[in-house]
Design a protein around this motif. Structure first.
Motif: not given
Ligand SMILES: Cc1ncc(COP(=O)(O)O)c(C=O)c1O
Length: 463
Positions: A122-124, A153, A156, A198, A202, A227, A229, A249, A251-252, A261-262, A407
């Motif tokens: 995941s992004g996290m 985010y 984060t 970031e 976000n 970040d 993303t 992330s 995933s977005k 999700i990745a 998003l």
């Molecule tokens: C800027 C940003 N970083 C990290 C994440 C975390 O990503 P994930 O939901 O894939 O774990 C998000 C999720 O919304 C995000 O918007």
């Protein structure tokens, strides 16, 4: 006979591994000479690689958790990291490898930098894996600090405040206004392990001056982690601006169809860091993959990797078109009497516009042949007059735009971050991160922007 069948003895496997490494390096070098879209489509999955995979045109999804080895020497060489192999999907996997290689090439596109990548579940997990190795105990007993752009985010924010600060005693120092480089400089000292921000953020689309903040980081001998993303490598390549490590992330916008999700950590070879081993500094992403990732275990599913790879091929065209739609929607909202303020770095009125216009460029330009074109992404946010009750009425009035904590999607989605993505950090946390209760975040998708505007107009009539 393939090399796999011929090799016998540990040394023979190591030599065979060197051949595989050299062939991949040659393919990487060849692909570095290609345009962004070509890299996005093929990565390093060459015609020869396809033939080695029974001619599969598309990178195959290796769903098997484990690799079968020819003999014990092959097993020992692979598990000792003496030759390229995958062994076990928590550590490596061919499908993940192709996604990693494509992301690394795209992130370094046009910069002359050599980068490597590791993908995560995941992004996290990517944020965690980018930061955790840099916080290792240095034996001095000194409490490590990190300097973090507070406009980030919600997940984060919680990772830094709850997991790192509260549970692990890390001194987390928040930069309230990430565009203010003096604030970053003020918070850095000898205990600092990394700077994190970031670009753009976000949900408030705050802009980070990556060159200026990376200089502050490097003067202190530590890396800058960005970040990106919201921008994706199609619009922003932070490594080329001085960042050491980029997290996504995936995933977005990269996996915009919304089927997986990745996450990903992409690092330049040779990051700046006073801390850690030479191996970590030399190839941070590989270090993360082979050691912390292996032990913490946030591996990506190969199936999700294939979903991401499939969408990644068309990233540039999508980010171009959807950025133009978002720019049009942002201008529409800015002119609407019910709207108080629009946060979008593409608007001349946005405080981050100057820096964003300097740093956010569509890869290969508007015509694909290098005609420079700023693009600012497809995420925006706005506040409506009348506080949160009005914001809720507007959100509830949307019919085409979906209400979701998401998003970067092919479908337009909106949310009120203070009651969703940024709810858990509480009022105090939202004050630090500047997430007002009346803020609506809107991710503009692939619909015709006129229809999105009509939907917004109808919803705003309820404000
Ligand atoms: C800027 C940003 N970083 C990290 C994440 C975390 O990503 P994930 O939901 O894939 O774990 C998000 C999720 O919304 C995000 O918007």
């Amino acid at each position: 006979m393939t090399g796999l069948e011929m090799a016998t003895g540990l040394d023979a496997w190591v030599a065979h591994g060197a051949e595989i490494t050299a062939a991949e390096e040659a393919e990487r070098a060849r692909m570095r000479g290609m345009r962004f879209d070509t890299i996005a489509v093929h990565g390093i999955y060459s015609a020869e690689a396809a033939l080695a995979h029974q001619g599969s045109l598309i990178e195959p999804a290796y769903l098997s958790p484990a690799q079968h080895f020819a003999d014990s020497d092959h097993l020992e060489a692979a598990l000792g990291y003496l030759m390229p192999a995958w062994g076990y999907t928590r550590i490596a996997n061919p499908t993940l490898h192709y996604l990693e290689e494509t992301l690394a090439l795209l992130e370094a596109y046009g910069t002359g930098i050599v980068a490597s990548a590791v993908v995560t579940g995941s992004g996290m997990a990517a944020v965690d894996m980018a930061v955790t190795p840099l916080l290792a105990d240095d034996g001095t007993g000194r409490r490590p600090s990190v300097v973090v752009g507070a406009k980030c985010y919600g997940g984060t924010f919680q990772l830094f405040r709850e997991r790192f600060a509260r549970e692990r005693g890390v001194d987390v120092r928040w930069v309230r206004e990430p565009l203010d480089t003096a604030e970053w400089a003020r918070l850095v000292d000898g205990s600092t392990r990394l700077l994190y921000g970031e670009m753009p953020s976000n949900p408030s689309l705050s802009v980070l001056d990556v060159p200026a903040v990376s200089r502050i980081a490097h003067d202190a001998g530590v890396p800058l982690v960005v970040d990106a993303t919201v921008a994706t490598p199609a619009l922003l390549r932070p490594l080329g601006l001085g960042a050491d490590i980029v997290v996504h992330s995936v995933s977005k916008s990269i996996a915009a169809s919304g089927l997986a999700i990745a996450g990903a950590v992409v690092a330049r070879r040779g990051i700046v860091s006073r801390w850690g081993s030479d191996e970590m500094r030399d190839d941070f992403a590989l270090h993360v993959k082979l050691l912390p990732m292996r032990d913490h275990g946030p591996a990506l599913s190969p199936f999700n990797a294939l979903m991401a790879l499939t969408d990644l091929r068309t990233l540039r065209g999508r980010m171009d078109a959807w950025s133009r739609s978002a720019g049009r929607v942002a201008a529409f909202l800015e002119a609407h009497p019910a709207v108080e303020r629009v946060h979008y770095p593409g608007l001349a009125s946005d405080p981050g516009h100057g820096v964003a216009a300097r740093d956010m460029w569509l890869a290969d330009g508007a015509d694909g042949e290098g005609e420079p074109a700023n693009r600012f992404g497809h995420l925006l946010a706005f506040t409506v007059r009348g506080g949160q009750p009005a914001a809720r009425r507007v959100l509830d009035g949307l019919r085409l735009v979906r209400r979701a904590t998401d998003l970067g999607r092919v479908k337009s989605v909106a949310t009120i971050p203070s009651i969703s993505t940024h709810q858990q950090q509480g009022e105090e946390g939202r004050a630090i991160a500047d997430v007002p209760p009346r803020l609506i975040r809107l991710s503009v998708g692939a619909e015709h922007p006129g229809d999105v505007e009509d939907d917004l107009a109808a919803a705003l009539a309820r404000a």
